[in-house]
Scaffold this motif. Structure first.
Motif, PDB file in Angstrom:
ATOM      1  N   VAL A   1      -2.070   0.267  -7.873  1.00 40.75           N
ATOM      2  CA  VAL A   1      -1.917  -0.970  -6.357  1.00 40.75           C
ATOM      3  C   VAL A   1      -1.239  -2.180  -7.040  1.00 40.75           C
ATOM      4  O   VAL A   1      -1.145  -3.166  -6.094  1.00 40.75           O
ATOM      5  N   VAL A   2      -0.803  -2.471  -8.279  1.00 34.26           N
ATOM      6  CA  VAL A   2       0.434  -3.502  -8.854  1.00 34.26           C
ATOM      7  C   VAL A   2       1.406  -3.198  -9.340  1.00 34.26           C
ATOM      8  O   VAL A   2       2.100  -3.677 -10.107  1.00 34.26           O
ATOM      9  N   GLU A   3       2.133  -2.055  -9.059  1.00 34.15           N
ATOM     10  CA  GLU A   3       3.145  -1.504  -9.097  1.00 34.15           C
ATOM     11  C   GLU A   3       4.181  -2.115  -8.536  1.00 34.15           C
ATOM     12  O   GLU A   3       3.928  -2.939  -7.364  1.00 34.15           O
ATOM     13  N   PRO A   4       5.340  -2.512  -9.015  1.00 33.26           N
ATOM     14  CA  PRO A   4       6.522  -2.863  -8.378  1.00 33.26           C
ATOM     15  C   PRO A   4       6.652  -2.695  -6.863  1.00 33.26           C
ATOM     16  O   PRO A   4       6.816  -1.589  -6.309  1.00 33.26           O
ATOM     17  N   GLY A   5       6.811  -3.861  -6.280  1.00 31.70           N
ATOM     18  CA  GLY A   5       7.131  -3.442  -4.760  1.00 31.70           C
ATOM     19  C   GLY A   5       5.872  -3.584  -3.732  1.00 31.70           C
ATOM     20  O   GLY A   5       5.683  -3.603  -2.821  1.00 31.70           O
ATOM     21  N   THR A   6       4.572  -3.676  -4.371  1.00 27.59           N
ATOM     22  CA  THR A   6       3.201  -3.603  -3.690  1.00 27.59           C
ATOM     23  C   THR A   6       2.923  -5.014  -3.610  1.00 27.59           C
ATOM     24  O   THR A   6       3.259  -5.965  -4.334  1.00 27.59           O
TER      25      THR A   6
ATOM     26  N   ALA B   1       2.545  -8.776  -5.880  1.00 31.68           N
ATOM     27  CA  ALA B   1       3.094 -10.139  -5.330  1.00 31.68           C
ATOM     28  C   ALA B   1       1.910 -11.097  -5.289  1.00 31.68           C
ATOM     29  O   ALA B   1       1.918 -12.113  -5.567  1.00 31.68           O
ATOM     30  N   ARG B   2       0.618 -10.752  -5.013  1.00 36.87           N
ATOM     31  CA  ARG B   2      -0.552 -11.554  -4.951  1.00 36.87           C
ATOM     32  C   ARG B   2      -0.940 -11.918  -6.378  1.00 36.87           C
ATOM     33  O   ARG B   2      -1.199 -13.054  -6.621  1.00 36.87           O
TER      34      ARG B   2
END
Length: 199
Positions: A38-43, A47-48
């Motif tokens: 859920v924190v892979e690039p593009g997610t 970003a948060r």
């Protein structure tokens, strides 16, 4: 489906137990793995996290530097709470999706590192705790994961104590020895789980 909560402190060998249960036929839902997804690039998750902690927690390729973020949050409980407030709801939503795909009557093992800390024991039919003394866990973190002693102790301290985890356990899997010794305990554990699942 029969829901099993599997937990254990960092360095306890919980992932080894999880892997062996999967090999015996359990569907394993790995909260740590989902937390990475859920924190892979593009997610939106990444970003948060960057919005709260700054771009200094990113590697050159734009992926999350988990070690750097870990050294920040495990030294500050408020920052850890901020991170959890972002990641936990995303993980919960993904787990709900996976649960929909679970086979009827199957054994679903939820591999949840912070099960005790987050008061989640009531969500499962039974809770299995993988247990090893703190000094054994510390040695594993230093030798197998290459952590510094300070970082390893901080991570152990940020989690529930052994006593807190054992208090919620329906089954305790002792893992203070070799992988061969652990494997020898797995047939008994699987037999226990299948018996309970069909009861």
């Amino acid at each position: 489906m029969f829901k099993v909560g599997l937990t254990g402190g960092i360095g306890s060998g919980k992932s080894e137990v999880s892997k062996r249960l999967a090999a015996r036929g359990a569907m394993v839902i790995d909260a740590d793995k989902i937390a990475r997804e859920v924190v892979e690039p593009g997610t939106s998750g990444l970003a948060r996290v960057v919005g709260v902690f700054g771009s200094g927690i990113l590697r050159e390729d734009g992926s999350l530097d988990r070690e750097k973020l870990g050294s920040i949050v495990f030294a500050d409980s408020e920052k850890l709470a901020s991170l959890n407030a972002i990641v936990h709801p995303l993980v919960g939503a993904r787990i709900a999706e996976l649960q929909e795909k679970a086979p009827t009557g199957g054994i679903v093992v939820y591999d949840v590192p912070l099960l005790a800390e987050n008061g989640l024991a009531g969500m499962y039919e039974i809770v299995v705790v993988v247990d090893a003394p703190d000094e054994v866990r510390l040695t594993r973190l230093l030798d197998l994961r290459g952590m510094t002693e300070q970082d390893a102790r901080a991570r152990i301290a940020a989690q529930a104590t052994r006593e807190e985890r054992l208090k919620i356990a329906d089954i305790v899997v002792r893992n203070d020895g070799t992988l061969e010794e652990l494997e020898a305990r797995m047939d008994d554990l699987w037999s226990d789980l299948t018996t309970r699942a069909t009861a």
